[in-house]
Design a protein around this motif. Structure first.
Motif, short mmCIF file in Angstrom:
data_model
loop_
_atom_site.label_atom_id
_atom_site.label_comp_id
_atom_site.label_asym_id
_atom_site.label_seq_id
_atom_site.Cartn_x
_atom_site.Cartn_y
_atom_site.Cartn_z
N ARG A 185 0.91 -1.24 0.01
CA ARG A 185 -0.21 -0.08 0.07
C ARG A 185 0.98 1.31 0.08
O ARG A 185 0.54 2.33 -0.65
CB ARG A 185 -0.95 0.09 1.36
N ARG A 186 2.05 1.29 0.82
CA ARG A 186 2.68 2.55 1.00
C ARG A 186 4.20 2.51 0.85
O ARG A 186 4.52 0.96 1.22
CB ARG A 186 2.41 3.22 2.36
N PHE A 187 5.07 3.06 0.51
CA PHE A 187 6.33 3.10 0.59
C PHE A 187 6.79 4.37 1.36
O PHE A 187 6.79 5.44 0.86
CB PHE A 187 7.13 3.00 -0.94
N THR A 235 1.18 4.11 -8.60
CA THR A 235 -0.10 3.81 -7.77
C THR A 235 0.22 3.84 -6.32
O THR A 235 -0.58 4.05 -5.61
CB THR A 235 -0.76 2.60 -8.13
N ILE A 236 1.51 3.41 -5.77
CA ILE A 236 1.73 3.08 -4.44
C ILE A 236 1.77 4.43 -3.77
O ILE A 236 2.42 5.58 -4.34
CB ILE A 236 2.93 2.21 -4.30
N ARG A 237 1.19 4.51 -2.28
CA ARG A 237 1.42 5.88 -1.80
C ARG A 237 3.02 5.99 -1.20
O ARG A 237 3.66 5.03 -0.84
CB ARG A 237 0.65 5.67 -0.55
N ILE A 238 3.57 7.17 -1.43
CA ILE A 238 4.59 7.35 -0.88
C ILE A 238 4.78 8.28 0.16
O ILE A 238 3.94 9.41 0.33
CB ILE A 238 5.57 8.11 -2.01
N GLY A 239 5.56 8.22 1.24
CA GLY A 239 5.63 9.11 2.45
C GLY A 239 6.75 9.18 3.32
O GLY A 239 7.93 8.23 3.00
#
Length: 327
Positions: free
Chosen positions: A38-40, A69-73
């Motif tokens: 979901r996230r990276f 598409t993957i969420r980055i944060g």
């Protein structure tokens, strides 16, 4: 099973370069997207030769361009190192570049000695005391609170997803008070996990962004075809933990077979302690360990840590882990 995400410190490996570390992180993000994570997230660390993610927003811009598409944060931005206005501008820009994909995880601990304080031109301990007010100000800058005397551009109206990070009760209490999702760093500080989650869920106050508690916990996860291979892969990060705790951090070392057996009792005890939030083994063993952890904590998401000296081994571990959880 909960959703899975990835935390990467952009490790610089012994014998490798910063450029190679950034390239490996980029490929890891691409593969994590392909596997369905979901996230990276990338963590902010400074003045550490073994970690290349210090300029976190710059790294995230590169990762955003490499994925779709993957969420980055950030996991996270240590807000005392900055001003709310600076972070609003940086993450507002990221949201403009990658709308609907940007997470902003915020931490309080500056983790800095006097040398870094001088380099950053800040009294970090005083800044840490201002953390709750700075979080509120940062959110106000993003949402465009008309009471603020200044507007940050291009952040106004950005769809950034805010997270509170923590490894103690302070972060849990603040996340609950502000109605934010909460991420707990159990991968290196598991002591207060159960109490922090209890406090967060008990005291949670709904906000415009979140109507009920939402928890993500970091675990050290190493998955391989055999138990022996997984333990070998984990030994690189174990060496890094031991070196960090003994005051001699450095680049990520190659794995050592039977590493823990060579350690004195206090170091072994420290690694065993961290094993409270770890899953190391075959896909079946990792699935069982994660299921037991979820049953204990009731987490909504797990963010996987686990640096390996061979970047391809980390990719393979992510693939096997997702396969184990999905089945």
């Amino acid at each position: 099973m909960p959703a899975l995400s990835v935390l990467d410190l952009v490790p610089v490996r012994e014998g490798g370069t910063v450029g190679e570390a950034l390239s490996a992180a980029t490929e890891l993000a691409r593969k994590a997207e392909d596997f369905g994570y979901r996230r990276f997230w990338v963590a902010e660390h400074h003045a550490m030769e073994g970690i290349a993610g210090g300029a976190t927003s710059v790294v995230l811009a590169h990762l955003g361009n490499a994925t779709s598409t993957i969420r980055i944060g950030s996991g996270g931005i240590m807000l005392p190192n900055h001003t709310p206005f600076q972070i609003a501008e940086q993450f507002g820009t990221l949201d403009a570049l990658f709308p609907g994909r940007v997470d902003l995880g915020l931490g309080r601990a500056p983790g800095a000695g006097p040398e870094l304080q001088r380099a950053l031109r800040k009294d970090l301990h005083r800044a840490a005391e201002m953390f709750p007010q700075d979080v509120v100000e940062l959110r106000a800058l993003v949402t465009g609170d008309p009471a603020l005397p200044i507007k940050a551009t291009p952040v106004l109206g950005a769809g950034i997803e805010f997270w509170m990070l923590g490894s103690s009760l302070f972060g849990a209490q603040l996340a609950a008070q502000l109605g934010m999702p909460y991420a707990f760093a159990a991968h290196f500080a598991p002591d207060h996990l159960d109490t922090a989650l209890e406090v967060y869920r008990r005291d949670f106050q709904p906000s415009a962004a979140l109507d009920r508690p939402h928890v993500m916990v970091a675990m050290n996860i190493f998955t391989a075809d055999t138990s022996e291979e997984a333990r070998l892969l984990a030994s690189s990060q174990q060496q890094s933990f031991v070196r960090l705790r003994s005051g001699s951090p450095g680049k990520l070392p190659p794995p050592i077979a039977g590493y823990t057996e060579t350690l004195p009792a206090p170091a072994r005890a420290m690694l065993d302690h961290l094993g409270q939030a770890a899953a190391v083994g075959t896909p079946e063993e990792v699935r069982a360990a994660i299921a037991a952890f979820v049953a204990r904590t009731g987490v909504d998401e797990i963010i996987s840590c686990g640096a390996t000296h061979d970047p391809d081994a980390r990719i393979r571990s992510l693939e096997l882990t997702m396969g184990a959880i999905a089945n």
